[in-house]
Enzyme design. Sequence first.
Site, PDB file in Angstrom:
ATOM      1  N   HIS A  13       0.755  -1.070   0.056  1.00  0.00           N
ATOM      2  CA  HIS A  13      -0.080  -0.114  -0.145  1.00  0.00           C
ATOM      3  C   HIS A  13       0.771   1.248  -0.028  1.00  0.00           C
ATOM      4  O   HIS A  13       2.037   1.303   0.496  1.00  0.00           O
ATOM      5  CB  HIS A  13      -0.997  -0.021   1.150  1.00  0.00           C
ATOM      6  CG  HIS A  13      -0.235   0.118   2.593  1.00  0.00           C
ATOM      7  ND1 HIS A  13       0.243   1.156   3.120  1.00  0.00           N
ATOM      8  CD2 HIS A  13       0.215  -0.941   3.437  1.00  0.00           C
ATOM      9  CE1 HIS A  13       0.937   0.911   4.313  1.00  0.00           C
ATOM     10  NE2 HIS A  13       0.898  -0.488   4.368  1.00  0.00           N
ATOM     11  N   GLU A  15       2.059   5.107   1.264  1.00  0.00           N
ATOM     12  CA  GLU A  15       2.380   5.567   2.672  1.00  0.00           C
ATOM     13  C   GLU A  15       1.079   5.784   3.331  1.00  0.00           C
ATOM     14  O   GLU A  15       0.173   6.573   2.992  1.00  0.00           O
ATOM     15  CB  GLU A  15       3.261   6.800   2.538  1.00  0.00           C
ATOM     16  CG  GLU A  15       3.503   7.338   3.814  1.00  0.00           C
ATOM     17  CD  GLU A  15       4.076   8.854   3.700  1.00  0.00           C
ATOM     18  OE1 GLU A  15       5.222   8.878   4.036  1.00  0.00           O
ATOM     19  OE2 GLU A  15       3.309   9.750   3.588  1.00  0.00           O
ATOM     20  N   SER A  16       1.135   5.282   4.496  1.00  0.00           N
ATOM     21  CA  SER A  16      -0.070   5.469   5.475  1.00  0.00           C
ATOM     22  C   SER A  16       0.232   6.947   6.438  1.00  0.00           C
ATOM     23  O   SER A  16       1.366   7.310   6.735  1.00  0.00           O
ATOM     24  CB  SER A  16      -0.548   4.321   6.375  1.00  0.00           C
ATOM     25  OG  SER A  16       0.537   4.284   7.438  1.00  0.00           O
ATOM     26  N   ASN A  19       2.914   5.650   9.039  1.00  0.00           N
ATOM     27  CA  ASN A  19       4.133   5.407   8.287  1.00  0.00           C
ATOM     28  C   ASN A  19       4.718   6.908   8.617  1.00  0.00           C
ATOM     29  O   ASN A  19       5.967   6.854   8.864  1.00  0.00           O
ATOM     30  CB  ASN A  19       4.032   4.978   6.796  1.00  0.00           C
ATOM     31  CG  ASN A  19       3.523   3.577   6.579  1.00  0.00           C
ATOM     32  OD1 ASN A  19       2.766   3.308   5.711  1.00  0.00           O
ATOM     33  ND2 ASN A  19       3.959   2.635   7.470  1.00  0.00           N
ATOM     34  N   ARG A  64      -5.643   1.192   4.645  1.00  0.00           N
ATOM     35  CA  ARG A  64      -4.733   1.574   3.847  1.00  0.00           C
ATOM     36  C   ARG A  64      -4.363   0.651   2.691  1.00  0.00           C
ATOM     37  O   ARG A  64      -3.901   1.196   1.632  1.00  0.00           O
ATOM     38  CB  ARG A  64      -3.298   1.634   4.657  1.00  0.00           C
ATOM     39  CG  ARG A  64      -2.798   0.508   5.387  1.00  0.00           C
ATOM     40  CD  ARG A  64      -1.847   1.184   6.551  1.00  0.00           C
ATOM     41  NE  ARG A  64      -1.368  -0.096   7.153  1.00  0.00           N
ATOM     42  CZ  ARG A  64      -1.798  -0.520   8.255  1.00  0.00           C
ATOM     43  NH1 ARG A  64      -2.902  -0.363   8.762  1.00  0.00           N
ATOM     44  NH2 ARG A  64      -0.973  -1.586   8.782  1.00  0.00           N
ATOM     45  N   GLU A  90      -1.583  -6.869   8.085  1.00  0.00           N
ATOM     46  CA  GLU A  90      -0.087  -6.327   8.427  1.00  0.00           C
ATOM     47  C   GLU A  90      -0.010  -7.383   9.797  1.00  0.00           C
ATOM     48  O   GLU A  90      -1.028  -7.650  10.406  1.00  0.00           O
ATOM     49  CB  GLU A  90      -0.014  -5.095   8.730  1.00  0.00           C
ATOM     50  CG  GLU A  90       1.325  -4.540   9.209  1.00  0.00           C
ATOM     51  CD  GLU A  90       2.400  -5.131   8.384  1.00  0.00           C
ATOM     52  OE1 GLU A  90       2.802  -6.004   8.045  1.00  0.00           O
ATOM     53  OE2 GLU A  90       3.246  -3.991   8.002  1.00  0.00           O
ATOM     54  N   HIS A 185       0.834  -5.337   2.838  1.00  0.00           N
ATOM     55  CA  HIS A 185       1.510  -4.620   3.829  1.00  0.00           C
ATOM     56  C   HIS A 185       3.176  -4.989   3.860  1.00  0.00           C
ATOM     57  O   HIS A 185       3.361  -5.950   3.248  1.00  0.00           O
ATOM     58  CB  HIS A 185       1.053  -4.608   5.213  1.00  0.00           C
ATOM     59  CG  HIS A 185      -0.621  -4.364   5.113  1.00  0.00           C
ATOM     60  ND1 HIS A 185      -1.009  -3.097   5.820  1.00  0.00           N
ATOM     61  CD2 HIS A 185      -1.553  -5.106   4.893  1.00  0.00           C
ATOM     62  CE1 HIS A 185      -2.008  -3.093   5.589  1.00  0.00           C
ATOM     63  NE2 HIS A 185      -2.598  -4.121   5.166  1.00  0.00           N
TER      64      HIS A 185
END
Length: 258
Positions: A13, A15-16, A19, A64, A90, A185
Amino acid sequence: MSQRHAVAVLVRHGESTANAAGLFTGVLDVPLSQRGMEEARRAADLLRATGLGFEAAYCSELARAWQTADVLAAELPDLPPFQRDWRLDERNYGALTTLTKSAVRAEHGEEQFLAWRRSVHTPPPPMGDALFDQLAASELFRRLPPEALVRTESLADVMVRVRAFWAERVDPVLRAGRNVIVVGHGNSLRALCAVVDDLPDEEVRTLGLPTGHPLVYEMDTGGPQRRGLLVPRVRGGVYLDEVAARVAAERLAREGGT
């Protein structure tokens, strides 16, 4: 590409927000950052340029990942609908969940930090009752099976669930000569690469998948098998943008890895 070949594309995914904040995120259900949305669109551009078609598409249950999948679907309208599977979620970072990586490194030292973050068999300390109960009561985990939420996981634990996912949902599609795309993830895909490539622990420890960079595994549907699964034609797969992915992976490694 001949009919004897099929591809599986893995996409971490974008960038969250977690992150970007440097948090141990794990099973926290956080959205993409603006940069993450842009990374997802760039991944779509790279995939469009290949001309590949896909017959199956999967993503994790976390926002995400499915937000990334939504961007890909909007940019690539010929993609089949993404099916969500919690086994792609994740890794659960246990008691480290919500903590900043810098704080954990400062408190516990570099060796322990890397053992929790990068090793195959060392799980973080289990999360306490308050956080576990909060997550269990969330809309996400109320609708998922009980095994989707545990107290902590090693990467080896994640490898068990992603192997089951791959054997059940991906390998049969590849054997039929059809292409698959999977959005996951950093650790669920690291575990998946470890399974697909049959990596030794020391290689898994150094492996990192940067956000938003499609990784392509090409399979010979009539080729060799290992532990009941098809073997990639190129060990480790090939990034669609090798140069940019290598730079992003090096940056990730300097930060301590996935």
